[in-house]
Design a protein around this motif. Structure first.
Motif, short mmCIF file in Angstrom:
data_model
loop_
_atom_site.label_atom_id
_atom_site.label_comp_id
_atom_site.label_asym_id
_atom_site.label_seq_id
_atom_site.Cartn_x
_atom_site.Cartn_y
_atom_site.Cartn_z
N TYR A 1 0.83 -1.20 0.00
CA TYR A 1 0.00 0.00 0.00
C TYR A 1 0.86 1.25 0.00
CZ TYR A 1 -4.18 -2.72 0.93
OH TYR A 1 -5.23 -3.59 0.83
N LEU B 1 -6.12 12.58 2.98
CA LEU B 1 -5.75 11.60 1.97
C LEU B 1 -6.16 12.09 0.58
CD1 LEU B 1 -4.64 8.73 1.40
CD2 LEU B 1 -6.99 7.91 1.66
N TYR C 1 -4.69 6.76 -2.94
CA TYR C 1 -3.86 5.68 -2.43
C TYR C 1 -3.83 4.55 -3.45
CZ TYR C 1 -8.11 3.10 -1.12
OH TYR C 1 -9.31 2.43 -1.14
N LYS D 1 -9.42 6.90 -4.95
CA LYS D 1 -9.43 8.28 -4.51
C LYS D 1 -9.56 8.39 -3.00
CE LYS D 1 -11.69 9.96 -8.72
NZ LYS D 1 -12.88 10.64 -9.28
N GLY D 2 -8.98 9.47 -2.48
CA GLY D 2 -9.19 9.82 -1.09
C GLY D 2 -10.19 10.96 -1.00
N ARG E 1 -3.61 -3.64 4.38
CA ARG E 1 -4.72 -2.71 4.36
C ARG E 1 -4.98 -2.18 5.75
NH1 ARG E 1 -9.77 -5.68 2.26
NH2 ARG E 1 -10.83 -3.87 3.10
N ALA E 2 -5.68 -1.07 5.83
CA ALA E 2 -5.86 -0.37 7.10
C ALA E 2 -6.55 -1.24 8.14
CB ALA E 2 -6.63 0.92 6.88
N SER E 3 -7.37 -2.17 7.71
CA SER E 3 -8.11 -2.96 8.69
C SER E 3 -7.39 -4.26 9.02
CB SER E 3 -9.50 -3.29 8.15
OG SER E 3 -9.41 -4.05 6.96
N GLY E 4 -6.19 -4.43 8.54
CA GLY E 4 -5.48 -5.67 8.81
C GLY E 4 -4.33 -5.45 9.78
N ASP E 5 -3.68 -6.51 10.15
CA ASP E 5 -2.50 -6.42 11.01
C ASP E 5 -1.35 -5.80 10.22
OD1 ASP E 5 -3.26 -9.53 12.65
OD2 ASP E 5 -3.69 -7.49 13.24
N ASN F 1 -0.62 -2.80 9.80
CA ASN F 1 -1.11 -1.74 8.92
C ASN F 1 -0.62 -0.36 9.30
OD1 ASN F 1 -2.52 -1.29 11.23
ND2 ASN F 1 -4.54 -1.41 10.32
N GLU F 2 0.37 -0.31 10.21
CA GLU F 2 0.89 1.02 10.53
C GLU F 2 1.53 1.63 9.30
OE1 GLU F 2 1.75 -1.79 11.99
OE2 GLU F 2 3.92 -1.94 12.37
N GLN F 3 1.42 2.94 9.19
CA GLN F 3 1.95 3.63 8.03
C GLN F 3 3.31 4.23 8.34
OE1 GLN F 3 -0.87 6.28 6.19
NE2 GLN F 3 -2.23 4.61 5.66
N TYR G 1 -9.48 -0.37 14.09
CA TYR G 1 -8.21 -0.11 14.74
C TYR G 1 -8.11 1.38 15.03
CZ TYR G 1 -6.64 -4.59 12.78
OH TYR G 1 -6.50 -5.91 12.45
N GLN H 1 -4.83 4.15 15.66
CA GLN H 1 -3.38 4.33 15.76
C GLN H 1 -3.06 5.72 16.31
OE1 GLN H 1 -1.61 3.56 11.93
NE2 GLN H 1 -2.72 1.66 11.64
N TYR I 1 0.19 8.55 16.27
CA TYR I 1 1.44 8.93 15.62
C TYR I 1 2.00 10.18 16.31
CZ TYR I 1 0.33 5.87 11.65
OH TYR I 1 0.06 4.79 10.87
N ASN J 1 -9.07 3.76 11.96
CA ASN J 1 -9.09 3.23 10.60
C ASN J 1 -9.91 1.97 10.45
OD1 ASN J 1 -6.80 0.89 10.70
ND2 ASN J 1 -6.22 2.63 11.95
N ASP K 1 -11.00 -0.69 6.82
CA ASP K 1 -10.85 -0.95 5.39
C ASP K 1 -9.49 -0.44 4.92
OD1 ASP K 1 -14.32 -0.13 5.08
OD2 ASP K 1 -13.39 -2.10 5.35
N ASP K 2 -9.46 0.23 3.80
CA ASP K 2 -8.18 0.62 3.20
C ASP K 2 -7.71 2.01 3.59
OD1 ASP K 2 -8.63 -1.07 0.00
OD2 ASP K 2 -7.86 -1.76 1.92
#
Lengths: 116, 110
Positions: free
Chosen positions: A31, A45, A48, A57-58, A97-101, A103-105, B32, B34, B36, B93, B95-96
């Motif tokens: 991602y 956003l 992405y 789109k964001g 993805r954001a909803s998964g493990d 998923n930190e950016q 979730y 987060q 920062y 957050n 989904d994506d």
């Protein structure tokens, strides 16, 4: 910022010109994101990508387009720059993805764009 | 529309005390949340993640709580130090996409 670079880091351009910002990662994360950050608005956003050639789109996508032809590169294009697009632009990557493990950016150092 | 609210005013805390930052969200059910940290002129740096089925998460001097009924997360820094001075962003957050709050500026006073 390790593993993520943005270019250019600073740019001054004139209204009406096209501008392309580049984000490059060496982490092989799936991602990639483009955000803009403005006083009073925080991070917003723009677009992405969830894979090569897969983008979405964001919340503030008008006036921007993106492309991802390789896993490591995500390009943001301002088709015809306007003064309202003066901002600091951040690229980010995440493994899932954001909803998964995991998923930190992870964020790049930012690009400061000024449109005169 | 989805809305994230963080303390809009800067928070001044005496060194050694516990700093508590608040994040409230509406019209949203994040899976979730987060937190920062962002220093001036730098990109945000990930600190902690808490899942919707977790009440509390700790990492060294940091503690995060997540109350899905109140739609609120609290971020605590214990034994605060001047080096903790920064802007802290919460990011619920699902989904994506991640939605970031505007952040709270924290000043730890020596």
């Amino acid at each position: 910022d390790a593993g993520i670079t943005q270019s250019p880091r600073h740019k001054v351009t004139e209204t009406g010109t096209p501008v392309t910002l580049r984000c490059h990662q060496t982490e092989n994360h799936r991602y990639m994101y483009w955000y803009r950050q403005d006083p009073g608005h925080g991070l917003r956003l723009i677009h992405y990508s969830y894979g090569v050639k897969d983008t979405d789109k964001g919340e503030v996508s008008d006036g921007y387009s993106v492309s991802r032809s390789k896993t490591e590169d995500f390009l943001l294009t301002l088709e015809s720059a306007t003064s309202s697009q003066t901002s600091v632009y951040f690229c980010a990557i995440s493994e899932s993805r954001a909803s998964g493990d995991h998923n930190e950016q992870f964020f790049g150092p930012g690009t400061r764009l000024t449109v005169l | 529309s989805q809305k994230i609210e963080q303390n809009s005013e800067a928070l001044n805390i005496q060194e050694g005390k516990t700093a508590t930052l608040t994040c409230n969200y509406t019209n949203y059910s994040p899976a979730y949340l987060q937190w920062y940290r962002q220093d001036p002129g730098r990109g945000p740096v990930f600190l902690l993640l808490i899942r919707e089925n977790e009440k509390e998460k700790r990492k060294e001097r940091l503690k995060v709580t997540f109350d899905t009924t109140l739609k609120q997360s609290l971020f605590h820094i214990t034994a605060s130090q001047p080096a903790d001075s920064a802007t802290y962003l919460c990011a619920p957050n699902r989904d994506d996409k991640i939605i970031f709050g505007k952040g709270t500026r924290l000043h730890i006073l020596p």
